[in-house]
Design a protein around this motif. Structure first.
Motif, PDB file in Angstrom:
ATOM      1  N   MET A 162      34.616  48.925  34.255  1.00 11.82           N
ATOM      2  CA  MET A 162      35.538  49.429  34.933  1.00 11.82           C
ATOM      3  C   MET A 162      35.304  50.046  36.309  1.00 11.82           C
ATOM      4  O   MET A 162      35.402  51.245  36.600  1.00 11.82           O
ATOM      5  CB  MET A 162      36.210  50.512  34.029  1.00 11.82           C
ATOM      6  CG  MET A 162      36.884  50.074  32.804  1.00 11.82           C
ATOM      7  SD  MET A 162      38.332  48.911  33.359  1.00 11.82           S
ATOM      8  CE  MET A 162      38.402  47.841  31.762  1.00 11.82           C
ATOM      9  N   THR A 163      34.750  49.153  37.213  1.00  7.47           N
ATOM     10  CA  THR A 163      34.510  49.528  38.580  1.00  7.47           C
ATOM     11  C   THR A 163      35.447  48.996  39.546  1.00  7.47           C
ATOM     12  O   THR A 163      36.670  48.335  39.058  1.00  7.47           O
ATOM     13  CB  THR A 163      33.041  48.848  38.932  1.00  7.47           C
ATOM     14  OG1 THR A 163      33.339  47.356  38.987  1.00  7.47           O
ATOM     15  CG2 THR A 163      31.917  49.177  38.048  1.00  7.47           C
ATOM     16  N   SER A 164      35.434  49.285  40.554  1.00 11.39           N
ATOM     17  CA  SER A 164      36.369  49.121  41.692  1.00 11.39           C
ATOM     18  C   SER A 164      36.389  47.565  41.821  1.00 11.39           C
ATOM     19  O   SER A 164      35.264  47.002  41.916  1.00 11.39           O
ATOM     20  CB  SER A 164      36.222  49.734  43.166  1.00 11.39           C
ATOM     21  OG  SER A 164      34.976  49.492  43.560  1.00 11.39           O
ATOM     22  N   PRO A 165      37.451  47.094  42.477  1.00  8.17           N
ATOM     23  CA  PRO A 165      37.470  45.536  42.636  1.00  8.17           C
ATOM     24  C   PRO A 165      36.183  45.273  43.769  1.00  8.17           C
ATOM     25  O   PRO A 165      35.558  44.198  43.383  1.00  8.17           O
ATOM     26  CB  PRO A 165      38.612  45.419  43.334  1.00  8.17           C
ATOM     27  CG  PRO A 165      39.638  46.306  42.738  1.00  8.17           C
ATOM     28  CD  PRO A 165      38.835  47.638  42.670  1.00  8.17           C
ATOM     29  N   THR A 166      35.966  46.042  44.640  1.00  5.72           N
ATOM     30  CA  THR A 166      35.088  45.478  45.799  1.00  5.72           C
ATOM     31  C   THR A 166      33.428  45.512  45.127  1.00  5.72           C
ATOM     32  O   THR A 166      32.937  44.796  45.227  1.00  5.72           O
ATOM     33  CB  THR A 166      34.933  46.460  46.842  1.00  5.72           C
ATOM     34  OG1 THR A 166      36.380  46.539  47.618  1.00  5.72           O
ATOM     35  CG2 THR A 166      33.936  46.185  47.815  1.00  5.72           C
ATOM     36  N   LEU A 167      33.175  46.847  44.323  1.00  2.00           N
ATOM     37  CA  LEU A 167      32.063  47.124  43.795  1.00  2.00           C
ATOM     38  C   LEU A 167      31.833  45.878  42.580  1.00  2.00           C
ATOM     39  O   LEU A 167      30.687  45.552  42.629  1.00  2.00           O
ATOM     40  CB  LEU A 167      31.961  48.395  43.012  1.00  2.00           C
ATOM     41  CG  LEU A 167      30.558  48.647  42.285  1.00  2.00           C
ATOM     42  CD1 LEU A 167      29.596  48.718  43.447  1.00  2.00           C
ATOM     43  CD2 LEU A 167      30.612  50.134  41.774  1.00  2.00           C
ATOM     44  N   TRP A 168      32.920  45.565  41.840  1.00  2.00           N
ATOM     45  CA  TRP A 168      32.861  44.482  40.597  1.00  2.00           C
ATOM     46  C   TRP A 168      32.560  43.189  41.337  1.00  2.00           C
ATOM     47  O   TRP A 168      31.490  42.573  41.050  1.00  2.00           O
ATOM     48  CB  TRP A 168      34.128  44.391  40.179  1.00  2.00           C
ATOM     49  CG  TRP A 168      34.276  43.009  39.480  1.00  2.00           C
ATOM     50  CD1 TRP A 168      34.046  43.000  37.911  1.00  2.00           C
ATOM     51  CD2 TRP A 168      34.789  41.836  39.706  1.00  2.00           C
ATOM     52  NE1 TRP A 168      33.945  41.808  37.495  1.00  2.00           N
ATOM     53  CE2 TRP A 168      34.790  41.173  38.717  1.00  2.00           C
ATOM     54  CE3 TRP A 168      35.595  41.424  40.886  1.00  2.00           C
ATOM     55  CZ2 TRP A 168      35.233  39.609  38.644  1.00  2.00           C
ATOM     56  CZ3 TRP A 168      35.895  39.878  40.736  1.00  2.00           C
ATOM     57  CH2 TRP A 168      35.922  39.195  39.725  1.00  2.00           C
ATOM     58  N   TRP A 169      32.989  42.601  42.675  1.00  2.00           N
ATOM     59  CA  TRP A 169      32.617  41.545  43.192  1.00  2.00           C
ATOM     60  C   TRP A 169      31.126  41.698  43.948  1.00  2.00           C
ATOM     61  O   TRP A 169      30.516  40.931  43.695  1.00  2.00           O
ATOM     62  CB  TRP A 169      33.408  41.598  44.661  1.00  2.00           C
ATOM     63  CG  TRP A 169      33.214  40.106  45.409  1.00  2.00           C
ATOM     64  CD1 TRP A 169      32.694  40.067  46.560  1.00  2.00           C
ATOM     65  CD2 TRP A 169      33.660  38.749  44.956  1.00  2.00           C
ATOM     66  NE1 TRP A 169      32.359  38.925  46.926  1.00  2.00           N
ATOM     67  CE2 TRP A 169      32.940  37.992  45.997  1.00  2.00           C
ATOM     68  CE3 TRP A 169      33.988  38.168  43.767  1.00  2.00           C
ATOM     69  CZ2 TRP A 169      33.260  36.901  46.000  1.00  2.00           C
ATOM     70  CZ3 TRP A 169      34.209  37.063  43.842  1.00  2.00           C
ATOM     71  CH2 TRP A 169      33.874  35.969  44.899  1.00  2.00           C
ATOM     72  N   GLU A 170      30.729  42.805  44.439  1.00  2.00           N
ATOM     73  CA  GLU A 170      29.344  42.985  45.133  1.00  2.00           C
ATOM     74  C   GLU A 170      28.352  42.821  44.111  1.00  2.00           C
ATOM     75  O   GLU A 170      27.104  42.649  44.082  1.00  2.00           O
ATOM     76  CB  GLU A 170      29.422  44.390  46.057  1.00  2.00           C
ATOM     77  CG  GLU A 170      30.164  44.280  47.030  1.00  2.00           C
ATOM     78  CD  GLU A 170      30.147  45.587  47.821  1.00  2.00           C
ATOM     79  OE1 GLU A 170      29.493  46.525  47.231  1.00  2.00           O
ATOM     80  OE2 GLU A 170      30.705  45.897  48.980  1.00  2.00           O
ATOM     81  N   GLU A 171      28.844  43.386  42.594  1.00  2.40           N
ATOM     82  CA  GLU A 171      27.740  43.334  41.499  1.00  2.40           C
ATOM     83  C   GLU A 171      27.753  42.173  40.678  1.00  2.40           C
ATOM     84  O   GLU A 171      27.666  42.506  39.535  1.00  2.40           O
ATOM     85  CB  GLU A 171      27.863  44.664  40.755  1.00  2.40           C
ATOM     86  CG  GLU A 171      27.417  45.933  41.639  1.00  2.40           C
ATOM     87  CD  GLU A 171      27.560  47.129  40.771  1.00  2.40           C
ATOM     88  OE1 GLU A 171      28.170  47.199  39.574  1.00  2.40           O
ATOM     89  OE2 GLU A 171      27.049  48.197  41.328  1.00  2.40           O
TER      90      GLU A 171
END
Length: 57
Positions: free
Chosen positions: A6-15
């Motif tokens: 449950m991370t932010s969309p940007t962090l989800w993409w970067e990780e």
């Protein structure tokens, strides 16, 4: 918030953009498609990751 953590969309993409993906496929069912969990405004959604767009403005 997105994904199993449950991370932010940007962090989800970067990780590494983690999605659910079964290794064993059954034919003729939508239940075996890859998907990602999204929590938006208190509701839980499950969508195919091909529909994800992250736009910075």
């Amino acid at each position: 918030m997105m994904g199993p953590h449950m991370t932010s969309p940007t962090l989800w993409w970067e990780e590494n953009a983690e999605i659910f993906s079964r290794s064993k496929r059954e034919e003729d069912t939508m239940y075996q498609l890859d998907y990602i969990h999204i929590l938006y405004k208190g509701k839980d959604y499950r969508i195919n990751p091909i529909f994800i767009q992250i736009v910075e403005g």
